[in-house]
Design a protein around this motif. Structure first.
Motif, PDB file in Angstrom:
ATOM      1  N   ARG A 109     -30.550  52.958 -67.007  1.00 60.17           N
ATOM      2  CA  ARG A 109     -29.895  53.061 -68.091  1.00 60.17           C
ATOM      3  C   ARG A 109     -29.301  51.424 -68.219  1.00 60.17           C
ATOM      4  N   ALA A 110     -28.498  51.159 -67.106  1.00 60.03           N
ATOM      5  CA  ALA A 110     -27.758  49.925 -67.368  1.00 60.03           C
ATOM      6  C   ALA A 110     -28.681  48.837 -67.627  1.00 60.03           C
ATOM      7  N   GLY A 111     -29.748  48.794 -67.330  1.00 53.73           N
ATOM      8  CA  GLY A 111     -30.630  47.736 -67.797  1.00 53.73           C
ATOM      9  C   GLY A 111     -30.956  47.831 -69.319  1.00 53.73           C
ATOM     10  N   GLU A 112     -31.164  48.894 -69.836  1.00 55.19           N
ATOM     11  CA  GLU A 112     -31.383  49.363 -71.081  1.00 55.19           C
ATOM     12  C   GLU A 112     -30.384  48.649 -72.124  1.00 55.19           C
ATOM     13  N   LEU A 113     -29.040  48.871 -71.371  1.00 57.55           N
ATOM     14  CA  LEU A 113     -27.713  48.773 -71.913  1.00 57.55           C
ATOM     15  C   LEU A 113     -27.303  46.985 -71.867  1.00 57.55           C
ATOM     16  N   GLY A 114     -28.141  46.289 -71.288  1.00 56.43           N
ATOM     17  CA  GLY A 114     -27.954  44.710 -71.072  1.00 56.43           C
ATOM     18  C   GLY A 114     -27.210  44.310 -69.733  1.00 56.43           C
ATOM     19  N   TYR A 115     -27.104  45.190 -68.813  1.00 49.44           N
ATOM     20  CA  TYR A 115     -26.449  44.964 -67.411  1.00 49.44           C
ATOM     21  C   TYR A 115     -27.411  44.471 -66.664  1.00 49.44           C
ATOM     22  N   THR A 116     -26.883  43.535 -65.715  1.00 47.31           N
ATOM     23  CA  THR A 116     -27.596  43.085 -64.759  1.00 47.31           C
ATOM     24  C   THR A 116     -26.926  43.561 -63.238  1.00 47.31           C
ATOM     25  N   GLU A 117     -27.594  43.450 -62.386  1.00 45.04           N
ATOM     26  CA  GLU A 117     -27.147  43.660 -61.094  1.00 45.04           C
ATOM     27  C   GLU A 117     -26.501  42.332 -60.361  1.00 45.04           C
ATOM     28  N   LEU A 118     -25.215  42.655 -59.961  1.00 45.06           N
ATOM     29  CA  LEU A 118     -24.507  41.800 -59.028  1.00 45.06           C
ATOM     30  C   LEU A 118     -24.594  41.772 -57.679  1.00 45.06           C
ATOM     31  N   GLN A 119     -24.643  43.154 -57.196  1.00 44.24           N
ATOM     32  CA  GLN A 119     -24.885  43.378 -55.871  1.00 44.24           C
ATOM     33  C   GLN A 119     -25.158  44.718 -55.505  1.00 44.24           C
ATOM     34  N   SER A 120     -25.931  45.096 -54.584  1.00 44.14           N
ATOM     35  CA  SER A 120     -26.247  46.255 -54.255  1.00 44.14           C
ATOM     36  C   SER A 120     -26.389  46.352 -52.658  1.00 44.14           C
ATOM     37  N   GLY A 121     -26.377  47.702 -52.064  1.00 49.19           N
ATOM     38  CA  GLY A 121     -26.710  47.959 -50.892  1.00 49.19           C
ATOM     39  C   GLY A 121     -26.628  49.577 -50.492  1.00 49.19           C
ATOM     40  N   ARG A 122     -26.288  49.689 -48.931  1.00 46.42           N
ATOM     41  CA  ARG A 122     -25.967  50.915 -48.722  1.00 46.42           C
ATOM     42  C   ARG A 122     -24.721  50.879 -47.709  1.00 46.42           C
ATOM     43  N   SER A 123     -23.845  51.917 -48.144  1.00 48.28           N
ATOM     44  CA  SER A 123     -22.467  51.883 -47.490  1.00 48.28           C
ATOM     45  C   SER A 123     -22.594  52.829 -46.346  1.00 48.28           C
ATOM     46  N   GLY A 124     -21.628  53.057 -45.419  1.00 50.93           N
ATOM     47  CA  GLY A 124     -21.490  53.673 -44.374  1.00 50.93           C
ATOM     48  C   GLY A 124     -22.546  53.640 -43.466  1.00 50.93           C
ATOM     49  N   SER A 125     -23.252  54.714 -43.107  1.00 51.21           N
ATOM     50  CA  SER A 125     -24.325  54.595 -41.988  1.00 51.21           C
ATOM     51  C   SER A 125     -25.578  53.969 -42.443  1.00 51.21           C
ATOM     52  N   PHE A 132     -25.258  51.915 -53.257  1.00 54.41           N
ATOM     53  CA  PHE A 132     -24.485  51.470 -54.257  1.00 54.41           C
ATOM     54  C   PHE A 132     -25.119  50.177 -55.159  1.00 54.41           C
ATOM     55  N   GLY A 133     -24.506  50.098 -56.177  1.00 52.00           N
ATOM     56  CA  GLY A 133     -25.114  48.833 -57.117  1.00 52.00           C
ATOM     57  C   GLY A 133     -23.788  48.508 -58.038  1.00 52.00           C
ATOM     58  N   TYR A 134     -23.457  47.279 -58.004  1.00 53.43           N
ATOM     59  CA  TYR A 134     -22.468  46.799 -59.059  1.00 53.43           C
ATOM     60  C   TYR A 134     -23.269  46.079 -60.084  1.00 53.43           C
ATOM     61  N   PHE A 135     -22.920  46.185 -61.215  1.00 52.75           N
ATOM     62  CA  PHE A 135     -23.541  45.903 -62.633  1.00 52.75           C
ATOM     63  C   PHE A 135     -22.552  44.870 -63.534  1.00 52.75           C
ATOM     64  N   THR A 136     -23.189  44.275 -64.113  1.00 53.04           N
ATOM     65  CA  THR A 136     -22.215  43.460 -65.167  1.00 53.04           C
ATOM     66  C   THR A 136     -23.039  43.042 -66.548  1.00 53.04           C
ATOM     67  N   ALA A 137     -22.318  43.142 -67.632  1.00 57.97           N
ATOM     68  CA  ALA A 137     -22.863  42.656 -68.964  1.00 57.97           C
ATOM     69  C   ALA A 137     -22.091  41.652 -69.560  1.00 57.97           C
ATOM     70  N   GLY A 138     -21.381  41.135 -68.389  1.00 52.58           N
ATOM     71  CA  GLY A 138     -20.300  40.073 -68.905  1.00 52.58           C
ATOM     72  C   GLY A 138     -19.121  40.621 -69.628  1.00 52.58           C
ATOM     73  N   GLY A 139     -18.006  39.902 -70.190  1.00 51.12           N
ATOM     74  CA  GLY A 139     -17.086  40.373 -70.889  1.00 51.12           C
ATOM     75  C   GLY A 139     -15.772  40.294 -70.053  1.00 51.12           C
ATOM     76  N   HIS A 140     -15.109  41.270 -70.209  1.00 51.90           N
ATOM     77  CA  HIS A 140     -13.658  41.327 -69.811  1.00 51.90           C
ATOM     78  C   HIS A 140     -13.697  41.441 -68.214  1.00 51.90           C
ATOM     79  N   THR A 141     -12.639  40.831 -67.735  1.00 53.85           N
ATOM     80  CA  THR A 141     -12.569  40.939 -66.134  1.00 53.85           C
ATOM     81  C   THR A 141     -12.152  42.369 -65.892  1.00 53.85           C
ATOM     82  N   GLY A 142     -12.749  42.872 -64.636  1.00 54.02           N
ATOM     83  CA  GLY A 142     -12.340  44.129 -64.500  1.00 54.02           C
ATOM     84  C   GLY A 142     -13.389  45.195 -65.021  1.00 54.02           C
ATOM     85  N   THR A 143     -14.316  44.688 -65.433  1.00 51.78           N
ATOM     86  CA  THR A 143     -15.168  45.789 -66.075  1.00 51.78           C
ATOM     87  C   THR A 143     -16.422  45.651 -65.547  1.00 51.78           C
ATOM     88  N   VAL A 144     -16.768  45.276 -64.297  1.00 56.33           N
ATOM     89  CA  VAL A 144     -18.062  45.595 -63.495  1.00 56.33           C
ATOM     90  C   VAL A 144     -18.090  47.005 -63.318  1.00 56.33           C
TER      91      VAL A 144
END
Length: 183
Positions: A109-125, A132-144
């Motif tokens: 869904r994020a890709g369909e809306l124009g988001y690109t992945e910044l970082q991803s991985g697995r937390s904890g164990s 987890f994955g962090y995505f951005t479509a650019g724009g306002h600071t704090g809207t990752v």
């Protein structure tokens, strides 16, 4: 509710001094207790499409009503979305997070809306259900946008943080997060 991804469940703040940030939230906003871990395990880390050493981050979690507050301090210079944020001179709200048991569908869904992945991985164990994955479509600071797969131990951790806040009387405002993840 966001029609794009569901309910925002977490506000993620990147801060230069996590101890001061916790003190602010506890004393000024009376949010707590915070569950703190000095070195949050991060596994299978990918930054801007390339496998990378994971950043060394300290994390504190608390619940404020229906929203979890996450405080993050990166303690090294490893490239990450957190480091880019602070290197650009920012501190404060860096991302909003959606919790999901349909991680792959949200990524599509994020890709369909124009988001690109910044970082991803697995937390904890690092289990397969801790992605987890962090995505951005650019724009306002704090809207990752972060998608956090919430199942198993991570779900239990988040439930325990919320339960502690529901009955919190102001005592013991900073607690060891590892006591919750070993359950």
């Amino acid at each position: 509710m966001s029609r794009a991804f569901g309910v925002i469940r977490q506000l993620g703040y990147v801060v230069p001094d996590i101890t001061s940030a916790i003190t602010h939230w506890v004393e000024r906003l009376q949010v707590g207790p915070f569950f703190y871990i000095e070195r949050q395990p991060v596994n299978h880390f990918v930054f801007r499409g390339e496998p990378s050493a994971p950043p060394q981050i300290s994390v504190a979690l608390a619940q404020a009503g229906p929203v979890q507050v996450e405080l993050i301090q990166q303690r090294d210079d490893v490239p990450s979305a957190f480091r880019e944020f602070t290197d650009a001179g920012h501190e404060g709200l860096q991302h909003v997070a959606y919790w999901t048991d349909a991680f792959d569908a949200l990524v599509v869904r994020a890709g369909e809306l124009g988001y690109t992945e910044l970082q991803s991985g697995r937390s904890g164990s690092g289990r397969p259900d801790e992605r987890f994955g962090y995505f951005t479509a650019g724009g306002h600071t704090g809207t990752v946008v972060e998608f956090s797969e919430v199942a198993g131990r991570k779900a239990a951790l988040f439930d325990a943080v919320a339960a502690a806040a529901a009955d919190w009387d102001g005592a013991d405002p900073v607690r060891d997060m590892t006591t919750l993840v070993t359950r």
